[in-house]
Design a protein around this motif. Structure first.
Motif, PDB file in Angstrom:
ATOM      1  N   ASP A 197     -22.832 -38.670 -14.517  1.00  0.00           N
ATOM      2  CA  ASP A 197     -22.149 -39.288 -15.663  1.00  0.00           C
ATOM      3  C   ASP A 197     -21.373 -38.237 -16.461  1.00  0.00           C
ATOM      4  OD1 ASP A 197     -23.100 -41.873 -15.144  1.00  0.00           O
ATOM      5  OD2 ASP A 197     -24.981 -41.476 -16.209  1.00  0.00           O
ATOM      6  N   SER A 230     -28.755 -37.926 -14.788  1.00  0.00           N
ATOM      7  CA  SER A 230     -27.526 -38.242 -15.527  1.00  0.00           C
ATOM      8  C   SER A 230     -26.357 -37.308 -15.245  1.00  0.00           C
ATOM      9  CB  SER A 230     -27.818 -38.224 -17.037  1.00  0.00           C
ATOM     10  OG  SER A 230     -28.198 -36.909 -17.457  1.00  0.00           O
ATOM     11  N   ARG A 256     -14.267 -47.244 -11.949  1.00  0.00           N
ATOM     12  CA  ARG A 256     -15.207 -46.892 -13.013  1.00  0.00           C
ATOM     13  C   ARG A 256     -15.159 -45.403 -13.364  1.00  0.00           C
ATOM     14  NH1 ARG A 256     -18.610 -50.837 -10.361  1.00  0.00           N
ATOM     15  NH2 ARG A 256     -19.746 -49.194  -9.250  1.00  0.00           N
ATOM     16  N   LEU A 290     -17.811 -44.007 -23.790  1.00  0.00           N
ATOM     17  CA  LEU A 290     -18.308 -43.880 -22.424  1.00  0.00           C
ATOM     18  C   LEU A 290     -19.809 -43.581 -22.425  1.00  0.00           C
ATOM     19  CD1 LEU A 290     -15.404 -41.655 -21.044  1.00  0.00           C
ATOM     20  CD2 LEU A 290     -15.622 -44.145 -20.893  1.00  0.00           C
ATOM     21  N   VAL A 291     -20.437 -43.745 -21.255  1.00  0.00           N
ATOM     22  CA  VAL A 291     -21.867 -43.451 -21.146  1.00  0.00           C
ATOM     23  C   VAL A 291     -22.108 -41.991 -21.486  1.00  0.00           C
ATOM     24  CG1 VAL A 291     -23.827 -43.373 -19.575  1.00  0.00           C
ATOM     25  CG2 VAL A 291     -22.143 -45.232 -19.382  1.00  0.00           C
ATOM     26  N   HIS A 292     -22.997 -41.729 -22.446  1.00  0.00           N
ATOM     27  CA  HIS A 292     -23.331 -40.399 -22.941  1.00  0.00           C
ATOM     28  C   HIS A 292     -22.144 -39.726 -23.650  1.00  0.00           C
ATOM     29  CE1 HIS A 292     -27.039 -40.725 -20.752  1.00  0.00           C
ATOM     30  NE2 HIS A 292     -26.443 -40.751 -19.579  1.00  0.00           N
TER      31      HIS A 292
END
Length: 450
Positions: A230, A227, A284, A171-173
Motif C-alpha cells: 500500500d 501493508s 486501483r 488513499l489507504v494509509h
C-alpha cells in the motif's frame, strides 16, 4: 558509415568488469543492447501510460542467462532518463512478497534503499528527492513575489507542501504518510535533523513498534509486512506530486518464490503477486509500473509455479493462437525469444570495438574469426539447449582479455586450441543452400541458435 559516439572510460570499465564476471552491467548497458525491439517498445509504451496516470504490470520470462535481467536493467535506465523514480530489488529467501519473518517488509526496505533518479542512479535518492522538492517549492514561492525574509514566507511554503500531500490523505494509509512528509518539512524548516531522520526512518519502514513511531512523529501506524505494498502505491502518487513522471518497481529473481518449499507460504506470496497485478491492471493504482523477472518454469509449472494458482494462470497464460516467434506483446507476460544469428554477431562486433576502445588498441579480430568463435561455442555438448547470451558474452570477453594479455597467441589458437590449423572452409555453404537463415553481408556463419 556512421561512427559510433565515444564511450567514457568509466563506462567501459564498468561494462567489461561486469560482463567478464557474467553479471548484468549497471551502467552503459545501452551501448551493447541488440535485438529485443518488440519487448523494448512494449515496455516503453507502458511508461507512457504510467506517465499519464495509469499503471502497468509485466512479467519478463526467460531462462537463466537469456537476458531478462539485462532487459530489466535497460528499462530501469530508460525510465530514469524519462524522469521516473526507479526502485529495484532481487528477491531471496530473506526478501519475499510476504512471510512469517517479515520478508515482505525486508523487500520494501530494499526498494526504498534502492530508490534512484536521473541524478542519483545508484540508490539512496529519497532524502535528495525530498530536499529537491522543498527547494523547488521555496523557489516557486519566491517567484510568486514572497521573499525568504518576509514573515509569511514559511507559511506560504508550508501551504504549498500541504497542498501536495493532502491529495494522499484519501488513499489507504494516506493520512499517516502525509503526516510524516509534513514532519520532514517541519524538521527542514526548524533545522531539526533528528525530526528529518525520524521521518526518513518511518518512510523506509525501519520502525519496529508503533510506540516508537508515535513518540518520534506522532503517527499511530508503521509500515509492516502486511501493508508495505500500500505504501508503494502511495509513494508512486507522491513522486508524481513532487514533479516526477511516476514510479517504476523492478522485482528480479522472482524464481525464489517458486523455490519456497511450503505450499501455504508459496501460495501466500502468489496471492500477494495477484493483488499487485489486479491493482495495476484494474485501475486501483496510478503512476506505478511493476516489472517482475522470472523463469519460464516458475511461470508455467502447474504444480508449484504461478500457473498452479488458478487466478494467476488465467491472467498470465498466453493465447492459444500464439506460438514461438509470435507473441502478444500487449499481454502481461513477455517471453524472451532466443537471439537471432545476426543479433549475436552484432553483439560480438560491438564488444570487439568497445574492448579495443577501452584498452586503447586497434582491433585485430576479423569478422571471419567472429564466425569461427560462434561455431566453436555452438559445437559444445548441449549448447543447442543450454547456451545463452550470457555464456557467449562472458567467453568472448575472456578470449579478448587473454589475447591482449598474451601477444604471442592468436584468436583462433585460443578459441580452437594450440593444435588448430587454419582452413578456408566455407562454414556457411550448407546454411546458404537451405536458405533458412538470412545472412548479413558483413559476415558468414553457420546456423547459431541462442
Amino acid at each position: 558509415m556512421i561512427t559510433p559516439p565515444p564511450v567514457p572510460k568509466r563506462i567501459t570499465t564498468a561494462l567489461f568488469s561486469s560482463l567478464g564476471a557474467g553479471v548484468v552491467p549497471r551502467v552503459g548497458i545501452e551501448h551493447i543492447v541488440v535485438g529485443r525491439k518488440p519487448e523494448i517498445e512494449a515496455l516503453l509504451g507502458d511508461l507512457e501510460n504510467v506517465a499519464e496516470g495509469g499503471a502497468g504490470f509485466r512479467v519478463v520470462s526467460g531462462r537463466y542467462g537469456a537476458g531478462k535481467s539485462f532487459l530489466l536493467q535497460l528499462l530501469r535506465n530508460y525510465a530514469m532518463n524519462r524522469n521516473f523514480v526507479v526502485a529495484d530489488v532481487d528477491l531471496s529467501p530473506e526478501r519475499r512478497l510476504t512471510g512469517g519473518r517479515g520478508q515482505g517488509l525486508a523487500t520494501y526496505r530494499e526498494l526504498t534503499r534502492n530508490l534512484s533518479t536521473r541524478v542519483r542512479q545508484d540508490g539512496g535518492a529519497l532524502p535528495a528527492m525530498l530536499e529537491k522538492w522543498i527547494s523547488g517549492v521555496q523557489q516557486e514561492v519566491v517567484a510568486g513575489g514572497t521573499a525568504p525574509t518576509d514573515p509569511g514566507f514559511g507559511s506560504a511554503v508550508e501551504a504549498r507542501i500541504h497542498e501536495a500531500v493532502n491529495e494522499l490523505e484519501g488513499l489507504v494509509h494516506g493520512f499517516d504518510f502525509a503526516s510524516v512528509i509534513s514532519a520532514y518539512w517541519r524538521g527542514h524548516q526548524l533545522g531539526n535533523d533528528e525530526l528529518k531522520n525520524a521521518a526518513l526512518k518511518w518512510l523506509r519502514g525501519e520502525y519496529g513498534t508503533k510506540t516508537e513511531a508515535r513518540e518520534a512523529l506522532g503517527v499511530r501506524v508503521i509500515i509492516d509486512d502486511d501493508s508495505w505494498y500500500d505504501y508503494v502505491k502511495l509513494l508512486a502518487q507522491f513522486v508524481k506530486a513532487i514533479g516526477y513522471a511516476g514510479l517504476v518497481v523492478v522485482i528480479d529473481e522472482a524464481v525464489n518464490l517458486y523455490k519456497i518449499t511450503q505450499s501455504v507460504s508459496r501460495s501466500a506470496n502468489y496471492e500477494k503477486l495477484l493483488t499487485m497485478l489486479n491493482d495495476t491492471l484494474q485501475g486501483r493504482a496510478s503512476y506505478l509500473q511493476l516489472l517482475v523477472g522470472a523463469t519460464p518454469q516458475m511461470v508455467e509449472d502447474t504444480r508449484r509455479g504461478l500457473f498452479s494458482y488458478d487466478a494467476l494462470r488465467t491472467r498470465l497464460e498466453q493465447s492459444r493462437f500464439a506460438r514461438a516467434g509470435l507473441q502478444d506483446s500487449a499481454g502481461p507476460v513477455l517471453r524472451l525469444e532466443t537471439l537471432k544469428n545476426e543479433e549475436v554477431f552484432t553483439l560480438l562486433h560491438t564488444l570487439r570495438r568497445l574492448h579495443a576502445l577501452h584498452h586503447g588498441y586497434t582491433p585485430t579480430v576479423t569478422d571471419d574469426e567472429l564466425v569461427e568463435f560462434m561455431n566453436e561455442v555452438l559445437s559444445r555438448l548441449g549448447a543447442s539447449d543450454f547456451l545463452t547470451p550470457r555464456d557467449v558474452t562472458r567467453d568472448f570477453v575472456s578470449v579478448l582479455n587473454l589475447l591482449r594479455q598474451n601477444p604471442g597467441e592468436t584468436f583462433l589458437g585460443l578459441v580452437k586450441g594450440p593444435d588448430f590449423v587454419p582452413s578456408r572452409t566455407d562454414v556457411l555453404a550448407e546454411a546458404r543452400r537451405e536458405e533458412e537463415v538470412p545472412v548479413p553481408a558483413s559476415a558468414e556463419f553457420a546456423a547459431f541458435d541462442l
